[in-house]
Design a protein around this motif. Structure first.
Motif, PDB file in Angstrom:
ATOM      1  N   ARG A   1      -7.228   0.267  -0.863  1.00  0.00           N
ATOM      2  CA  ARG A   1      -6.926   1.009   0.368  1.00  0.00           C
ATOM      3  C   ARG A   1      -5.834   2.050   0.132  1.00  0.00           C
ATOM      4  O   ARG A   1      -5.825   3.113   0.769  1.00  0.00           O
ATOM      5  CB  ARG A   1      -6.505   0.047   1.486  1.00  0.00           C
TER       6      ARG A   1
ATOM      7  N   ASP B   1      -8.166  -5.538  -2.628  1.00  0.00           N
ATOM      8  CA  ASP B   1      -8.536  -4.707  -1.485  1.00  0.00           C
ATOM      9  C   ASP B   1      -7.361  -3.845  -1.038  1.00  0.00           C
ATOM     10  O   ASP B   1      -7.530  -2.660  -0.707  1.00  0.00           O
ATOM     11  CB  ASP B   1      -8.995  -5.588  -0.318  1.00  0.00           C
ATOM     12  N   SER B   2      -6.172  -4.425  -1.024  1.00  0.00           N
ATOM     13  CA  SER B   2      -4.982  -3.678  -0.616  1.00  0.00           C
ATOM     14  C   SER B   2      -4.734  -2.497  -1.540  1.00  0.00           C
ATOM     15  O   SER B   2      -4.438  -1.384  -1.088  1.00  0.00           O
ATOM     16  CB  SER B   2      -3.769  -4.615  -0.610  1.00  0.00           C
TER      17      SER B   2
ATOM     18  N   GLU C   1       0.827  -1.205   0.000  1.00  0.00           N
ATOM     19  CA  GLU C   1       0.000   0.000   0.000  1.00  0.00           C
ATOM     20  C   GLU C   1       0.861   1.254   0.000  1.00  0.00           C
ATOM     21  O   GLU C   1       0.523   2.257  -0.650  1.00  0.00           O
ATOM     22  CB  GLU C   1      -0.949  -0.027   1.198  1.00  0.00           C
TER      23      GLU C   1
END
Length: 328
Positions: A295, A291-292, A265
């Motif tokens: 984010r 998802d990472s 990230e």
């Protein structure tokens, strides 16, 4: 989701571009479909592929997979800004590669069939063809846009002067020309800061960063190797770079740990913070990696962290664009 214009165009694309290199190869077809559905549901409207992707099975396989996904309907094709590419050889025949007018048009037609679509939003030249005159390239691209088969034209792996040369040739024909450039760009590989990004900003060309984590090197490589969970990190560009940058990568992972942040990230957030960058091209193999990446959109790195990253992974020369990067 955050959206922005693709370069100087009015086309709105997500700040994260879903790369498809791993789909159908490192992820099964059902898992690939689920990943694309989830990305679309979460607002990722920008997908990138290439005519040769899926070569591990056969060239064109990934486009075929996308075509089967589009065929499920539900507005999938209408919602997606789709990019694919032309240049690399699709067979051993001499006219089945490069940027001749013949190959550009034939490649577009073949991609349309595989993708099960009537149009390509962003048709990208995967590499510069030093044998192809710009007049020939733009004649072919103009033909495809007039036929409604291509909406915009992009480049990939071009030098700054190629962007300038190509765009000047397009402007002489009163053609829109290049609207995006896809280059390798990450903390380890920063060469595009010298001339590619300055040229792109001058001509209103979007910069798309491929391999934003350098093949997994910046995604917690050392920790994954120690845990025995490394996949991409244990091979290719990441494995080669790790030999040269092991100390810096170790310090990077330590910095991320001290911040309580995931290395992947941080690496993506750094790329998205760079001036001129429209979107990183991510290549998730599963939903956790997707998802990472999403984010990272919300992560704003403080100036002191950015400065420390510059120390760990210095820019080329004096930093910034040329000629100041290498001259007074």
């Amino acid at each position: 989701m955050q959206y922005t214009a693709l370069g100087r165009t009015a086309l709105q694309v997500s700040r994260v571009c879903l790369g498809t290199l791993n789909l159908g190869v490192r992820a099964s077809e059902p898992d690939s479909f689920a990943l694309m559905d989830t990305a679309l549901d979460r607002g990722v409207n920008f997908f990138d592929t290439a005519n040769q992707y899926g070569w591990q099975k056969h060239k064109g396989y990934t486009e075929e997979l996308l075509g089967r996904w589009f065929a499920q309907g539900g507005g999938r094709r209408e919602k997606v800004v789709l990019g694919t590419k032309v240049f690399n050889p699709m067979s051993d025949w001499p006219n089945d590669s490069g940027l001749s007018a013949r190959h550009i048009i034939a490649s577009c037609e073949a991609s349309l069939r595989r993708l099960n679509t009537d149009w390509i939003d962003l048709f990208q030249m995967h590499h510069v063809d030093r044998q192809a005159p710009w007049e020939e390239v733009w004649q072919a691209m103009e033909t495809l846009t007039l036929q409604g088969k291509v909406r915009y034209v992009g480049s990939s792996n071009f030098a700054g002067w190629h962007i300038a040369e190509g765009q000047e040739a397009a402007e002489r024909r009163r053609f829109l020309g290049i609207v995006s450039e896809q280059s390798v760009y990450n903390l380890v590989t920063r060469h595009v800061e010298l001339e590619v990004i300055p040229a792109s900003r001058r001509y209103g060309v979007a910069v798309l960063a491929w391999s934003p984590l350098h093949g997994g090197l910046l995604g917690g490589a050392l920790r994954k190797l120690a845990d025995g969970t490394a996949v991409k990190t244990a091979q290719g560009r990441a494995a080669q770079a790790l030999d040269r940058h092991r100390e810096a990568v170790a310090s990077y992972e330590k910095l991320c740990d001290s911040l309580g942040l995931d290395p992947a990230e941080v690496g993506l957030a750094w790329v998205m913070s760079r001036p001129g960058v429209t979107a990183p091209v991510i290549g998730p193999r599963d939903l956790a990696q997707l998802d990472s990446a999403l984010r990272a959109l919300e992560l704003r790195l403080p100036d002191e962290v950015l400065a420390e990253l510059d120390v760990l992974f210095p820019p080329v020369g004096n930093g910034g664009p040329g000629p100041e990067a290498w001259a007074w």
